[in-house]
Each structure stands twice: as C-alpha cells, then as structure tokens.
Design a protein around this motif. Structure first.
Motif, PDB file in Angstrom:
ATOM      1  N   THR A  41      -4.573   3.999 -22.675  1.00  0.00           N
ATOM      2  CA  THR A  41      -4.804   4.011 -24.119  1.00  0.00           C
ATOM      3  C   THR A  41      -3.748   4.845 -24.835  1.00  0.00           C
ATOM      4  O   THR A  41      -3.289   4.486 -25.928  1.00  0.00           O
ATOM      5  CB  THR A  41      -6.211   4.540 -24.434  1.00  0.00           C
ATOM      6  N   GLU A  46      -0.551   2.809 -25.098  1.00  0.00           N
ATOM      7  CA  GLU A  46      -0.634   1.841 -26.190  1.00  0.00           C
ATOM      8  C   GLU A  46      -0.412   2.516 -27.542  1.00  0.00           C
ATOM      9  O   GLU A  46       0.268   1.974 -28.422  1.00  0.00           O
ATOM     10  CB  GLU A  46      -1.997   1.152 -26.164  1.00  0.00           C
ATOM     11  N   GLN A  86     -12.917   1.004 -23.709  1.00  0.00           N
ATOM     12  CA  GLN A  86     -11.866   1.198 -22.712  1.00  0.00           C
ATOM     13  C   GLN A  86     -12.366   1.985 -21.499  1.00  0.00           C
ATOM     14  O   GLN A  86     -11.672   2.075 -20.487  1.00  0.00           O
ATOM     15  CB  GLN A  86     -10.690   1.965 -23.331  1.00  0.00           C
ATOM     16  N   PRO A  94      -9.840   6.031 -28.198  1.00  0.00           N
ATOM     17  CA  PRO A  94      -8.675   5.927 -29.092  1.00  0.00           C
ATOM     18  C   PRO A  94      -8.401   7.222 -29.859  1.00  0.00           C
ATOM     19  O   PRO A  94      -7.238   7.523 -30.162  1.00  0.00           O
ATOM     20  CB  PRO A  94      -9.057   4.784 -30.034  1.00  0.00           C
TER      21      PRO A  94
END
Length: 309
Positions: free
Chosen positions: A15, A18, A159, A196
């Motif tokens: 994560t 990304e 996730q 996130p």
C-alpha cells in the motif's frame, strides 16, 4: 522523482508503494521471495538480514522503509538482526530510515497514548520495539543516520488479510450472521488504523525533514469498541448486528500452551481488556494528515474484505 526503497511486500509495503507511486516517486520493493516488477514498481529478492545486499539494493534511495512483519511469536529472535541491518544500510546509503511500528512500546496505558508517552512496556514484544527505537534514535542523535517512525493501532481495510486484523477476520462471520468471538472486552474503546492512512503517513515521513528524529502516530478516527465496529460493518451490508462475545482469558491461556500466536496475544491483553486509544493530533498539526472518515473505512472494508462475493 526520488527513489524510495521499501523492505517488505506485505499489506503495508504494497500500500505504501502504491501511495509513493501516486506521488510520482520511483519505488523499489525488497523481499525474500521477490516479485514481478511492473512499470511503476521494481521488485528485488533480498534477504533483509544481509546488510551488504540490503545496502546495495538501497543505494541511491532517498528513504528506506522498514515494512517487515516477522511472525508474531518470533519477534525476540527475528527483529534484532533485521533492525540492525536496516539501520546499518540506512547509515551507509544516507537514506532516511522510516520504520513502521506499533503501540506495544507504551505498555498498559493510563489514557490516550501520544508519541511522548513513556515507553514502559514490560512484555517481550514491547521491550523489543523499545530497543529498536532507542538504537535508531541514538544513531540519529549521534549524526550517523536520519530516522523517523510511524506508530499505528490495529489495522483495518480491504487491503488487510484476516489473519492480520482483529476486525477483518470477523467479516465472514458477519456475513453469515454468526456470533463473533473477540479478544478481550468487546466494549473497551479501541483505535483502528485504516491502511491507506498508514501508507500516507509513511510516505509523508519519508519525504518531509520535519519528521526526523521522532516518532509519529498515524491519524485514526474516534475510537470504536469491537462491538460498535462490528455493528457498523454489518450495517454496511444491511445485515443485522451479530452477538459479540469476548473469549475468556483462561480459555486463551489454555489454547496458548499449544498455539504460539495465541500465547502472544495473552501477553498483551492490556490492549484488549481496557480502552486502548491514540492521540495523533501532532501528526495532523504538523503535516496536515487526517484520518479517513469511519463511514468510508467501513464501506471500503466491507466491499473488499474476506468473504466478498
């Protein structure tokens, strides 16, 4: 565009990769098993305890991220060589060392935890984490390396695999309408970290010099008990709330004789038998980072968590 090297390709590492790519950075992920590189993320097979290999893979990086996650019951043996190798590699390459950490260092809290709360943990895992941070901070203060650390509470989000989250592992139970058996007091207030938001914090700490030389908490929404959180998650898919019951500690202790993971949970029961809440206001005030609203967290988790479809 700077190079950022992430050690560990689990949920946190992926994560964060990304998030850094979305910010326009070049990203390299290191792991024991490696992976398939893409146009945006390079994967390399590297043993993180091999300091020479780690140094070579991190050469030229602006920041080196520790997103490693050793097995829960092997922290005392696995973390010291990993932490030492990461610290040495950061010193050799002059990359900022950004460590993903947790709240174990604080032990049993007497109120909301801040990054300035005393590090008074007495359990093995807490002491391991205290030593890691103090070694890194000492090297920073000696001018040998630049370090910072993000501390987060228990993860939630699509996730996160069920085995890594006390909430996410309950999603199949919710969908089937069955009783949820949880660790500790179902009504104790608890902070939850949306993955996130964890990644956004790590990426910020690795790109802002104001982060250096101290630890920061990941912004989290107002605390929710396990019962409240599971009720919210059930409501997101329009199913009735399920009964939520705490597993008695004597039962967990008995199971822990044969199951190391459960034994380790019992050792940190203070995180679950009373309120366990963080204060991340310093992170918000300094960097402007805020937590994703809880209703968005709930919707995203239920849309992509275990048992979907």
């Amino acid at each position: 565009m700077a190079l950022h090297v992430i050690v560990g390709k689990g949920p946190v590492g992926q994560t964060t990769a990304e998030h850094l790519v979305a910010r326009g950075h070049q990203v390299r992920v290191l792991s024991r098993s490696g992976g398939r590189s893409t146009e945006t993320v390079e994967h390399r097979r590297v043993d993180a305890t091999d300091v020479d290999a780690l140094t070579e893979a991190a050469r030229g990086a602006a920041a080196l991220y520790n997103a490693v996650n050793p097995p829960y019951h092997r922290w005392a043996t696995d973390w010291p060589p990993l932490a030492a190798a990461l610290l040495t590699a950061a010193e050799r390459t002059e990359a900022v060392l950004v460590t993903m950490a947790n709240l174990y260092v604080y032990g049993r809290p007497s109120g909301p935890m801040t990054p300035d709360s005393p590090l008074i943990a007495t359990d093995v895992k807490g002491r391991v984490r205290i030593r890691m941070w103090r070694d890194a901070l000492a090297a920073h203060e000696a001018g040998r390396v630049r370090v910072t650390e993000a501390r987060a509470s228990d993860f939630v989000g699509p996730q996160v695999p069920g085995e890594h989250s006390h909430l996410v592992r309950q999603l199949p139970t919710l969908r089937k309408g069955r009783r949820a058996w949880v660790i500790g007091d179902p009504d104790a207030q608890h902070s939850w970290a949306y993955l996130p938001d964890v990644a956004a914090t790590l990426a910020t700490l690795g790109t802002d010099e104001r982060a250096l030389g101290r630890a920061w908490h990941v912004p989290s929404t107002p605390p929710r008990s396990q019962r409240q959180a599971l009720t919210d998650l059930a409501a997101a898919i329009s199913v009735p709330p399920v009964p939520v019951t705490g597993i008695p500690w004597p039962v967990l202790r008995a199971v822990g004789v044969a199951v190391p993971m459960v034994r380790e949970l019992v050792a940190v029961r203070h995180q679950w038998d009373q309120d366990f809440v963080i204060d991340a206001s310093g992170t918000t005030q300094t960097f402007g980072l805020t937590a994703t609203p809880w209703d968005e967290v709930v919707r995203a988790t239920m849309a992509g968590g275990p048992g979907t479809g």
